[in-house]
Design a protein around this motif. Structure first.
Motif, PDB file in Angstrom:
ATOM      1  N   ILE A   1      -8.091  -0.740   3.171  1.00 48.78           N
ATOM      2  CA  ILE A   1      -6.634  -0.910   3.046  1.00 48.78           C
ATOM      3  C   ILE A   1      -5.983  -0.771   4.416  1.00 48.78           C
ATOM      4  N   ARG A   2      -6.435   0.187   5.204  1.00 48.13           N
ATOM      5  CA  ARG A   2      -5.903   0.350   6.564  1.00 48.13           C
ATOM      6  C   ARG A   2      -6.158  -0.910   7.399  1.00 48.13           C
TER       7      ARG A   2
ATOM      8  N   HIS B   1      -2.561   6.507  -0.546  1.00 41.60           N
ATOM      9  CA  HIS B   1      -3.806   5.745  -0.537  1.00 41.60           C
ATOM     10  C   HIS B   1      -4.250   5.413   0.887  1.00 41.60           C
ATOM     11  N   LEU B   2      -3.327   5.468   1.828  1.00 40.48           N
ATOM     12  CA  LEU B   2      -3.672   5.304   3.238  1.00 40.48           C
ATOM     13  C   LEU B   2      -4.095   6.622   3.883  1.00 40.48           C
ATOM     14  N   TYR B   3      -3.709   7.724   3.285  1.00 41.08           N
ATOM     15  CA  TYR B   3      -3.911   9.044   3.883  1.00 41.08           C
ATOM     16  C   TYR B   3      -5.112   9.784   3.272  1.00 41.08           C
TER      17      TYR B   3
ATOM     18  N   LEU C   1      -1.129   7.345  11.198  1.00 39.76           N
ATOM     19  CA  LEU C   1      -1.913   6.144  11.519  1.00 39.76           C
ATOM     20  C   LEU C   1      -1.650   5.702  12.954  1.00 39.76           C
TER      21      LEU C   1
ATOM     22  N   VAL D   1       2.719   8.126   7.578  1.00 43.81           N
ATOM     23  CA  VAL D   1       2.439   6.818   8.178  1.00 43.81           C
ATOM     24  C   VAL D   1       2.281   6.951   9.690  1.00 43.81           C
TER      25      VAL D   1
ATOM     26  N   ARG E   1     -10.214   3.241   1.284  1.00 42.23           N
ATOM     27  CA  ARG E   1      -9.072   3.620   2.130  1.00 42.23           C
ATOM     28  C   ARG E   1      -9.107   2.881   3.461  1.00 42.23           C
ATOM     29  N   ASP E   2     -10.278   2.837   4.086  1.00 43.64           N
ATOM     30  CA  ASP E   2     -10.397   2.180   5.388  1.00 43.64           C
ATOM     31  C   ASP E   2     -10.167   0.675   5.286  1.00 43.64           C
TER      32      ASP E   2
ATOM     33  N   LEU F   1      -3.856  -3.629   6.383  1.00 48.45           N
ATOM     34  CA  LEU F   1      -2.517  -3.379   6.903  1.00 48.45           C
ATOM     35  C   LEU F   1      -2.343  -4.042   8.263  1.00 48.45           C
TER      36      LEU F   1
ATOM     37  N   ALA G   1       0.856  -1.182   0.000  1.00 52.04           N
ATOM     38  CA  ALA G   1       0.000   0.000   0.000  1.00 52.04           C
ATOM     39  C   ALA G   1       0.893   1.233   0.000  1.00 52.04           C
TER      40      ALA G   1
ATOM     41  N   ILE H   1       4.639  -0.754   3.174  1.00 49.72           N
ATOM     42  CA  ILE H   1       4.172   0.583   2.810  1.00 49.72           C
ATOM     43  C   ILE H   1       5.270   1.269   1.998  1.00 49.72           C
TER      44      ILE H   1
END
Length: 446
Positions: free
Chosen positions: A295-296, A265-267, A343, A340, A292-293, A299, A261, A307
């Motif tokens: 993918i989080r 795309h996480l942000y 998160l 990152v 997005r959520d 993770l 990821a 990442i």
């Protein structure tokens, strides 16, 4: 000879644990880690009280634009921005000019980076419809991986021959990394939206054109090919909730198929197009909050193994163009690691998980030699971060050659204090990048 440095009173995150103590750097490597280390003679002492010490980020996907597009970025400018962002090693993509599709071109890029890159470096060999023999003959130690564009993107390196794909997945001697988007699906949707809007397609339509269906069709094909041929596959920059089911949860060590990821795309999510516009136009597209959520969540589950950034600068003038004229890609390395850490601040991941995804995981996935951990004997690629020093990103802070960032105006809660590359201070907050420090060619235990 690099100076001898003793880092005192650090909160060290490594191997799934957090330890308070000291770390001694000698001759570019980690000499000793202990609860307390007496100061040796001729040693510079750096008090890290209140700071967190982690291994430097290993970024497995960047586009530093050299050779061929050095008006956008180059090895020197972008690697300096990378170390300012806590990235100590990077792996650069082959869609340059000339393209890195032969072993000779690969070695030419290593020569470009030598003595110019502030971070450690490695390069991908690019796949085409007709270079299967070149791929099969590759020395596994020569490249970090083989990059296959299974979707059209910047650089026109689309591999769309079924015969070529079968041969690449069957014969590649090292990891195959894929960009997965189905080009016919995207071309059909581009025509649909052109019919509706002409050339003035709103940027908010980007994730509808570079659609979730286009992503899934391609990534599921890649996973199917890898399972058929027993390929070591790494799927890059995943963006959809549906794709997460293609990947197994858990540690990466026994996996033949892994997933990445990217920080943006996480942000970001599709709500950000209203304010960011083309500044967050990228391929694959930033999609919905639901995506997005997902993918989080993946993770945390271990479906996403690493990442990265997919750092891809374009000039400000290019980005200010209309939808079809503005190229896809974002400059990201300077603030990727702090992104990152957001998160972590949001309590979505732990510090131990963050280090696994940014340092430990990439090191193991690519078999990087003696990097990615705080271990005695390993190269001292380290980052001291301040978890309690918020700031707002301003354009005047930007170190990229392109001169802009999609993070402008964003508030981040973690600041990079000091970056060490091969035991030398490559960056200090308030003092900038040490231009005398250069990285090394990454070695692989294969």
């Amino acid at each position: 000879m690099p100076e001898q440095i003793l880092i005192k009173n650090a909160s060290m995150v490594n191997d799934g644990r957090i330890l308070e103590g000291d770390l001694l750097i000698r001759r570019g490597r980690i000499e000793q880690i202990a609860a307390e280390i007496s100061v040796p003679e001729n040693t510079r002492v750096l008090d890290a009280g209140g700071l967190t010490l982690i291994p430097g980020m290993i970024d497995d996907q960047v586009h530093f634009r050299e050779p061929g597009a050095t008006h956008k970025g180059d090895m020197q400018s972008e690697s300096r921005a990378a170390v300012a962002g806590g990235i100590t090693s990077f792996m650069d993509m082959p869609n340059t000019n000339p393209q890195t599709t032969t072993r000779a071109a690969l070695e030419d890029k290593y020569l470009i980076a030598e003595d110019r890159s502030s971070a450690n470096y490695a390069f991908y060999l690019g796949a085409t419809n007709d270079n299967v023999e070149e791929i099969a003959a590759l020395d596994p130690k020569q490249a970090c991986g083989v990059k296959v564009f299974m979707g059209a993107s910047t650089g026109n390196m689309l591999v769309n021959s079924e015969k070529a794909l079968e041969a690449i997945f069957k014969d590649a001697p090292i990891l195959v990394a894929t960009h997965c988007e189905d080009t016919p699906t995207i071309q059909h949707l581009e025509a649909v939206y052109r019919e509706k809007y002409g050339e003035d397609v709103p940027i908010a339509c980007h994730p509808e054109i570079r659609s979730a269906e286009a992503c899934y069709l391609s990534s599921s094909m890649a996973v199917g090919l890898a399972k058929k041929h027993g390929t070591r596959l790494h799927v890059l920059h995943l963006t959809t909730a549906r794709e997460m089911a293609l990947f197994e949860p858990g540690p990466l060590d026994n996996k033949m198929i892994t997933a990445e990821a990217c920080v943006h795309h996480l942000y970001f999510d599709d709500r950000d197009y209203e304010n960011k516009g083309n500044f967050i136009k990228c391929n694959p597209a930033v999609k919905s909050k639901t995506d997005r959520d997902a993918i989080r969540k993946a993770l945390v589950e271990g479906r996403i193994d690493v990442i990265a950034t997919d750092h891809a600068p374009h000039t400000l003038e290019e980005k200010l163009g209309s939808y079809f004229k503005a190229p896809a890609g974002l400059p990201l390395v300077q603030w990727a690691l702090p992104m990152v850490f957001e998160l972590y601040h949001e309590r979505l991941i732990t510090l131990e998980q963050l280090v696994e995804k940014t340092s430990h995981g990439p090191a193991r996935l690519f078999n990087v030699s003696e990097r990615g951990y705080l271990r005695e004997g390993y190269w001292a690629d380290l980052v001291l971060v301040d978890l309690r020093n918020p700031y707002r990103v301003e354009r005047g802070d930007v170190l990229y050659k392109c001169g802009w960032s999609p993070m402008e105006g964003e508030r981040l809660r973690t600041r990079i204090s000091t970056t060490f590359v091969n035991g030398q201070v490559a960056y200090r907050d308030g003092r900038g990048v040490n231009t005398a420090v250069t990285g090394q060619r990454l070695k692989f235990d294969r």
